[in-house]
Scaffold this motif. Sequence first.
Motif, PDB file in Angstrom:
ATOM      1  N   THR A 180       9.569  20.684 -16.387  1.00 27.76           N
ATOM      2  CA  THR A 180       8.525  20.497 -15.552  1.00 27.76           C
ATOM      3  C   THR A 180       7.739  21.612 -14.907  1.00 27.76           C
ATOM      4  N   GLY A 181       8.116  22.948 -15.244  1.00 27.61           N
ATOM      5  CA  GLY A 181       7.737  24.037 -14.678  1.00 27.61           C
ATOM      6  C   GLY A 181       8.108  24.083 -13.269  1.00 27.61           C
ATOM      7  N   GLU A 182       7.137  24.524 -12.509  1.00 31.46           N
ATOM      8  CA  GLU A 182       7.630  24.731 -10.941  1.00 31.46           C
ATOM      9  C   GLU A 182       7.541  23.495  -9.975  1.00 31.46           C
ATOM     10  N   GLU A 183       6.814  22.258 -10.782  1.00 29.96           N
ATOM     11  CA  GLU A 183       6.801  20.993 -10.227  1.00 29.96           C
ATOM     12  C   GLU A 183       8.103  20.483 -10.207  1.00 29.96           C
ATOM     13  N   ALA A 184       8.277  19.935  -9.038  1.00 31.50           N
ATOM     14  CA  ALA A 184       9.684  18.912  -9.224  1.00 31.50           C
ATOM     15  C   ALA A 184       9.325  17.438  -9.082  1.00 31.50           C
ATOM     16  N   ILE A 185      10.022  16.702  -9.977  1.00 25.38           N
ATOM     17  CA  ILE A 185       9.557  15.123  -9.868  1.00 25.38           C
ATOM     18  C   ILE A 185      10.884  14.489  -9.615  1.00 25.38           C
ATOM     19  N   ALA A 186      12.016  15.259  -9.760  1.00 24.99           N
ATOM     20  CA  ALA A 186      13.573  14.811  -9.520  1.00 24.99           C
ATOM     21  C   ALA A 186      13.633  13.339 -10.345  1.00 24.99           C
ATOM     22  N   PRO A 187      13.818  13.688 -11.903  1.00 25.16           N
ATOM     23  CA  PRO A 187      13.996  12.421 -12.586  1.00 25.16           C
ATOM     24  C   PRO A 187      15.424  11.881 -12.372  1.00 25.16           C
ATOM     25  N   SER A 188      15.284  10.340 -12.560  1.00 27.71           N
ATOM     26  CA  SER A 188      16.589   9.699 -12.156  1.00 27.71           C
ATOM     27  C   SER A 188      16.861   8.786 -13.333  1.00 27.71           C
TER      28      SER A 188
END
Length: 389
Positions: free
Chosen positions: A304-312
Motif C-alpha cells: 500500500t505504499g505509505e498508506e496503512a489500511i491494516a488488512p485483516s
Amino acid sequence: MMNQARLVSLAAAVAVFSFLIAACDKNEAEKAGVATEAPTATSTAAVTTGVEPSPSIVPSDNPESNEPYTVLAENLNIPWVIEFDGDTVYISEREGAIVKLEGGVMERQSVQLNKSVRHRGEGGFLGLLLSPDFHTSKLAYAYHTYEEQGSLMNRIVLIKQEGEKWTEVRALLEGIPGASNHDGGRMAIGPDGMLYVTTGDAQQPQLAQDRSSLAGKILRLTLDGKVPADNPFANSYVYSYGHRNPQGLAWDDKGVLFNTEHGPSGDPGGHDEVNRIEAGGNYGWPTVYGDDNRKGMIAPLYHTGEEAIAPSGAMMDESNRLLIATLRGEALYRYDTVAGKMEKVFTGEGRLRDVKIHDGRIYVITNNTDGRGIPSNTDDRLLIINNVK
C-alpha cells in the motif's frame, strides 16, 4: 411472519455488555498516538447467555436488497472471526466467548479452557475454525493468548461445543510467542486438508527470521496437531517465515495460497501487503519491506505504499479476487490476483475485522468496539453486503 407475541418478546430482550479497550494493529496505534494495550485483562470467559436485540438471519432465497447491507446481528463484543455450520453462524469474541446465531436468536456462549484467556491489546480469544465434521463432532479449533511465568504466549487448542458452552479437549500447540501486539491468530484448512495458522512477530522482529521460533510465521499442522511429513523444514511446523503480523489466508482455485499482512509502523509506515505464499518462502521482515529486494527473500505481490489500511480477514471469490476486511482502511477491499488491481467495494461502516462468502453472499463483521473505532449503540454488527459486483 412472526406473531405479535414473538415481536414483543424480541423487543423486550436486551443484554448489556461492557466494552474493553483493545488494539487491532500497531500501525494505527503509533500513528494515532493511542495506547497499544488494554489496562486490564480478562481470564477464561464466563459470559451470560441470552437473546440479543433484534438479531435475524436472512433466508438464502431472499432477493438481494436495494440497501447497501443487511444487518444480521448487533451488540457483538470485539468480534474476530465468522464461521458457518450450514446457516448457523459462530463468531469468536476477543474477551473469550463464542456467539451463536441461529434462527433469529443470538446466544453468547462461554468457553472453558485449561489456560485462561489473556485479553491484552491485540491478544485474546482470536481464531476460531470449525472442524470439517463439526456438524456431528461439535469440534473446533481455537487460537488464544495466555500468560505463563509473566510472559504472553499463544496456543492452538481443540475445543468442543457442549450445549451452551465450549470446553477444551486438548492443546495442539503451545508456547507460540505473544505480546500485546502482533499475535497473528488466523486459521484455515487448506485444499490439502492441513491446518494453516498465522503468528505475529510478538513485537520482537528478529524472531520472524529465526526458523527455530514460531513467531512471525505461517504454520502448517495436521488436523491432530502433528508436523506434516512434507513440510518444507524437517520436524518443523514452519511453512513460511519473515512475516510481521499476517492476518488473512485464502486459496485460489488452483490451490495457491495468499495472505494479507500488516506492514511496518512509524516512519515510514504503511506498506501493508498481499503475498503469494510458497512453501519455505522467506517474506523478508524485518530485513526488507515494500519494494526492497534481497536475494532469498520474496517481495509482496502488492503493498500500500505509505498508506496503512491494516488488512485483516480475507476470502477468495469465484473469480480469484481476494476480498480483504480492513481496520484502519475502514473498507472492504478487493484485490485481483491476476490483474494486480486493488479497489474498494464497500465503505462507511467503520473498521472491518473479517469477511466470509457463504451461499454466494458476502458477510463482514465490524470491529468498532476494539478501542480504536467509534462505535454506535448497536456495534459491533454482522452484515451481509448487498450488490457487490
